[in-house]
Design a protein around this motif. Structure first.
Motif, PDB file in Angstrom:
ATOM      1  N   VAL A 154       5.404  -9.998 -14.169  1.00 16.62           N
ATOM      2  CA  VAL A 154       5.388 -10.094 -12.619  1.00 16.62           C
ATOM      3  C   VAL A 154       5.674  -8.938 -12.028  1.00 16.62           C
ATOM      4  O   VAL A 154       7.031  -8.491 -12.328  1.00 16.62           O
ATOM      5  CB  VAL A 154       6.298 -11.351 -12.361  1.00 16.62           C
ATOM      6  CG1 VAL A 154       6.049 -11.434 -10.591  1.00 16.62           C
ATOM      7  CG2 VAL A 154       5.692 -12.576 -13.101  1.00 16.62           C
ATOM      8  N   LYS A 155       4.928  -8.383 -11.036  1.00 19.98           N
ATOM      9  CA  LYS A 155       5.465  -7.243 -10.272  1.00 19.98           C
ATOM     10  C   LYS A 155       5.462  -7.411  -8.877  1.00 19.98           C
ATOM     11  O   LYS A 155       4.875  -8.487  -8.630  1.00 19.98           O
ATOM     12  CB  LYS A 155       4.147  -6.051 -10.508  1.00 19.98           C
ATOM     13  CG  LYS A 155       4.044  -5.578 -11.900  1.00 19.98           C
ATOM     14  CD  LYS A 155       3.160  -4.471 -12.133  1.00 19.98           C
ATOM     15  CE  LYS A 155       3.119  -3.763 -13.591  1.00 19.98           C
ATOM     16  NZ  LYS A 155       2.501  -2.351 -13.603  1.00 19.98           N
ATOM     17  N   LEU A 156       6.075  -6.726  -8.114  1.00 13.79           N
ATOM     18  CA  LEU A 156       6.213  -6.983  -6.714  1.00 13.79           C
ATOM     19  C   LEU A 156       5.434  -5.721  -5.929  1.00 13.79           C
ATOM     20  O   LEU A 156       5.360  -4.378  -6.281  1.00 13.79           O
ATOM     21  CB  LEU A 156       7.521  -6.722  -6.395  1.00 13.79           C
ATOM     22  CG  LEU A 156       8.458  -7.620  -6.978  1.00 13.79           C
ATOM     23  CD1 LEU A 156      10.059  -7.441  -6.429  1.00 13.79           C
ATOM     24  CD2 LEU A 156       8.223  -9.063  -6.975  1.00 13.79           C
TER      25      LEU A 156
ATOM     26  N   ILE B 152       0.318 -13.220  -1.497  1.00 10.12           N
ATOM     27  CA  ILE B 152      -1.041 -13.248  -1.964  1.00 10.12           C
ATOM     28  C   ILE B 152      -0.712 -13.049  -3.646  1.00 10.12           C
ATOM     29  O   ILE B 152      -0.280 -11.829  -3.797  1.00 10.12           O
ATOM     30  CB  ILE B 152      -1.998 -12.338  -1.494  1.00 10.12           C
ATOM     31  CG1 ILE B 152      -2.278 -12.730  -0.015  1.00 10.12           C
ATOM     32  CG2 ILE B 152      -3.367 -12.486  -2.298  1.00 10.12           C
ATOM     33  CD1 ILE B 152      -3.230 -11.831   0.719  1.00 10.12           C
ATOM     34  N   PRO B 153      -0.798 -13.824  -4.587  1.00 11.19           N
ATOM     35  CA  PRO B 153      -0.805 -13.364  -5.964  1.00 11.19           C
ATOM     36  C   PRO B 153      -2.072 -12.816  -6.515  1.00 11.19           C
ATOM     37  O   PRO B 153      -3.000 -13.396  -6.302  1.00 11.19           O
ATOM     38  CB  PRO B 153      -0.190 -14.650  -6.644  1.00 11.19           C
ATOM     39  CG  PRO B 153      -0.969 -15.686  -5.688  1.00 11.19           C
ATOM     40  CD  PRO B 153      -0.960 -15.154  -4.343  1.00 11.19           C
ATOM     41  N   LEU B 154      -1.969 -11.552  -7.097  1.00  7.25           N
ATOM     42  CA  LEU B 154      -3.230 -11.074  -7.762  1.00  7.25           C
ATOM     43  C   LEU B 154      -2.887 -10.867  -9.334  1.00  7.25           C
ATOM     44  O   LEU B 154      -1.789 -10.409  -9.685  1.00  7.25           O
ATOM     45  CB  LEU B 154      -3.031  -9.797  -7.039  1.00  7.25           C
ATOM     46  CG  LEU B 154      -3.138  -9.558  -5.746  1.00  7.25           C
ATOM     47  CD1 LEU B 154      -3.209  -8.070  -5.260  1.00  7.25           C
ATOM     48  CD2 LEU B 154      -4.210 -10.425  -4.849  1.00  7.25           C
ATOM     49  N   VAL B 155      -4.051 -11.347  -9.987  1.00  5.35           N
ATOM     50  CA  VAL B 155      -3.990 -11.371 -11.203  1.00  5.35           C
ATOM     51  C   VAL B 155      -4.912 -10.244 -12.062  1.00  5.35           C
ATOM     52  O   VAL B 155      -5.923 -10.015 -11.574  1.00  5.35           O
ATOM     53  CB  VAL B 155      -4.483 -12.687 -11.824  1.00  5.35           C
ATOM     54  CG1 VAL B 155      -4.573 -13.123 -13.440  1.00  5.35           C
ATOM     55  CG2 VAL B 155      -3.938 -14.053 -11.159  1.00  5.35           C
ATOM     56  N   SER B 156      -4.221  -9.551 -12.881  1.00  2.96           N
ATOM     57  CA  SER B 156      -5.080  -8.561 -13.788  1.00  2.96           C
ATOM     58  C   SER B 156      -4.438  -8.458 -15.010  1.00  2.96           C
ATOM     59  O   SER B 156      -3.461  -8.981 -15.455  1.00  2.96           O
ATOM     60  CB  SER B 156      -4.653  -7.301 -12.884  1.00  2.96           C
ATOM     61  OG  SER B 156      -3.336  -6.605 -12.932  1.00  2.96           O
TER      62      SER B 156
ATOM     63  N   LEU C 203       2.894  -9.983  -7.163  1.00  2.24           N
ATOM     64  CA  LEU C 203       3.270 -10.563  -5.942  1.00  2.24           C
ATOM     65  C   LEU C 203       3.093  -9.622  -4.593  1.00  2.24           C
ATOM     66  O   LEU C 203       4.070  -8.893  -4.507  1.00  2.24           O
ATOM     67  CB  LEU C 203       4.454 -11.447  -6.183  1.00  2.24           C
ATOM     68  CG  LEU C 203       4.747 -12.232  -7.064  1.00  2.24           C
ATOM     69  CD1 LEU C 203       6.319 -12.597  -7.358  1.00  2.24           C
ATOM     70  CD2 LEU C 203       3.771 -13.408  -7.125  1.00  2.24           C
ATOM     71  N   SER C 204       2.094  -9.944  -3.921  1.00  3.28           N
ATOM     72  CA  SER C 204       1.905  -9.133  -2.826  1.00  3.28           C
ATOM     73  C   SER C 204       2.480  -9.787  -1.595  1.00  3.28           C
ATOM     74  O   SER C 204       1.678 -10.821  -1.208  1.00  3.28           O
ATOM     75  CB  SER C 204       0.399  -8.820  -2.530  1.00  3.28           C
ATOM     76  OG  SER C 204       0.390  -8.076  -1.482  1.00  3.28           O
ATOM     77  N   PHE C 205       3.553  -9.259  -1.148  1.00  7.17           N
ATOM     78  CA  PHE C 205       4.350  -9.830   0.329  1.00  7.17           C
ATOM     79  C   PHE C 205       3.935  -9.063   1.646  1.00  7.17           C
ATOM     80  O   PHE C 205       3.783  -7.769   1.520  1.00  7.17           O
ATOM     81  CB  PHE C 205       5.625  -9.682   0.191  1.00  7.17           C
ATOM     82  CG  PHE C 205       6.276 -10.593  -1.096  1.00  7.17           C
ATOM     83  CD1 PHE C 205       6.406 -12.064  -0.979  1.00  7.17           C
ATOM     84  CD2 PHE C 205       6.349 -10.054  -2.393  1.00  7.17           C
ATOM     85  CE1 PHE C 205       6.885 -12.737  -1.966  1.00  7.17           C
ATOM     86  CE2 PHE C 205       6.951 -10.951  -3.627  1.00  7.17           C
ATOM     87  CZ  PHE C 205       7.187 -12.263  -3.022  1.00  7.17           C
ATOM     88  N   SER C 206       3.620  -9.946   2.593  1.00  5.19           N
ATOM     89  CA  SER C 206       3.086  -9.136   3.898  1.00  5.19           C
ATOM     90  C   SER C 206       4.774  -8.716   4.524  1.00  5.19           C
ATOM     91  O   SER C 206       5.482  -9.527   4.428  1.00  5.19           O
ATOM     92  CB  SER C 206       2.588 -10.125   4.658  1.00  5.19           C
ATOM     93  OG  SER C 206       2.319  -9.610   6.002  1.00  5.19           O
ATOM     94  N   ILE C 207       4.756  -7.554   4.781  1.00  5.89           N
ATOM     95  CA  ILE C 207       5.994  -6.910   5.525  1.00  5.89           C
ATOM     96  C   ILE C 207       5.416  -6.827   6.991  1.00  5.89           C
ATOM     97  O   ILE C 207       6.435  -5.937   7.507  1.00  5.89           O
ATOM     98  CB  ILE C 207       6.574  -5.706   4.837  1.00  5.89           C
ATOM     99  CG1 ILE C 207       5.773  -4.635   4.465  1.00  5.89           C
ATOM    100  CG2 ILE C 207       7.319  -6.309   3.477  1.00  5.89           C
ATOM    101  CD1 ILE C 207       6.435  -3.454   3.905  1.00  5.89           C
TER     102      ILE C 207
END
Length: 287
Positions: A32-34, A282-286, A246-250
């Motif tokens: 899990v990355k940020l 927005i969670p992104l899978v790779s 885990l892509s967070f909107s700032i």
């Protein structure tokens, strides 16, 4: 004979090396990355596009560190909090009197850093449409307009967890001593070697939850909810690591009340912080 013996030993070494390299060294993990995205859509508590209210102003901070104390995978929109697959729970303590997040044991991660690694074998197989992340801390740079020095860049530490037990922490070289529980919205700011602390109003921290109607979150929590594109499936037969970012909107996530209508944060003018929450996930899978 010496030459032949050398060839035999040399071949044996390389034969062993090849065997070791071909053998599996670990089981596959969920990594899990940020990620902090300044251009990602700015959402409200219901997960709808949000504008800045009249009388307020906002800026996009440069987030340097973040922490969470809970991550849960949810199969569908009707899965209630705690009924999904809880893949991470951070340390908690009652040292301050009430149950709180233990900040001293918090994992801090920066932009595109790995926050936590979990063996896939420990996660139940299935398809998950949603992910919930209970955020607890964020730290980054914001601009402040001062009387003495004009506009300066300082470091803001904001505690957005439901309750936070803090002994002390370093803020850009300045030691902040607390030794107590602090509720959601506690913050500390450092600039030019000076520090100040404050508290945002109760309930002011935005926590986007697109599942507000079917799966509400507890008041005062910071459980941000995001939807996987086409779902996230764990078969139980994975042979490689899977990465979820885990892509967070700032996007304009630091908000305050305006006294001087100039779009600049001026604490000396009486302008008050009203929101430090993130504005979407927005969670992104790779692989």
């Amino acid at each position: 004979m010496k030459y032949l013996l050398f060839l035999v030993i040399f071949a044996s070494i390389f034969s062993c090396s090849d065997e070791n390299e071909s053998a599996p060294t670990s089981t596959p993990n969920l990594i899990v990355k940020l990620n902090f995205d300044a251009n990602q859509q700015r959402l409200d508590n219901l997960g709808q596009p949000a504008t800045i209210p009249t009388g307020n102003a906002a800026q996009t901070p440069i987030i340097q560190k973040m922490s969470a104390n809970y991550i849960e995978l949810a199969p569908d929109r009707f899965t209630q909090i705690g009924e999904g697959e809880i893949i991470y729970s951070g340390a908690e303590t009652s040292a301050g009197g009430n149950l709180a997040i233990d900040f001293q044991q918090a994992i801090l991660a920066g932009q595109d850093d790995t926050f936590v690694t979990i063996p896939l074998s420990q996660i139940s197989s299935g398809t998950y449409d949603w992910i919930r992340v209970s955020l607890s801390y964020q730290e980054g740079k914001i601009n402040v307009l001062t009387d003495a020095a004009g506009e300066v860049t300082g470091t803001l530490a904001s505690f957005v967890g439901y309750n936070n037990y803090i002994t002390n922490f370093d803020l850009n070289g300045s030691n902040i001593s607390v030794n107590d529980d602090k509720p959601q919205g506690f913050w500390a700011f450092e600039a030019l070697g000076f520090t100040v602390q404050g508290q945002a109003p109760e309930g002011a921290t935005t926590v986007p939850n697109p599942l507000f109607d079917s799966s509400p979150i507890p008041q005062g929590s910071c459980i941000v909810t995001g939807e996987f594109n086409n779902g996230f499936t764990i078969t139980g037969n994975e042979t490689q690591d899977v990465v979820v970012t885990l892509s967070f909107s700032i996007n304009n996530s630091f908000e305050w009340t305006e006294v001087n209508i100039d779009g600049k944060y001026e604490p000396s003018a009486g302008e008050q912080v009203v929101d430090m929450g993130l504005r979407g996930l927005i969670p992104l899978v790779s692989n």
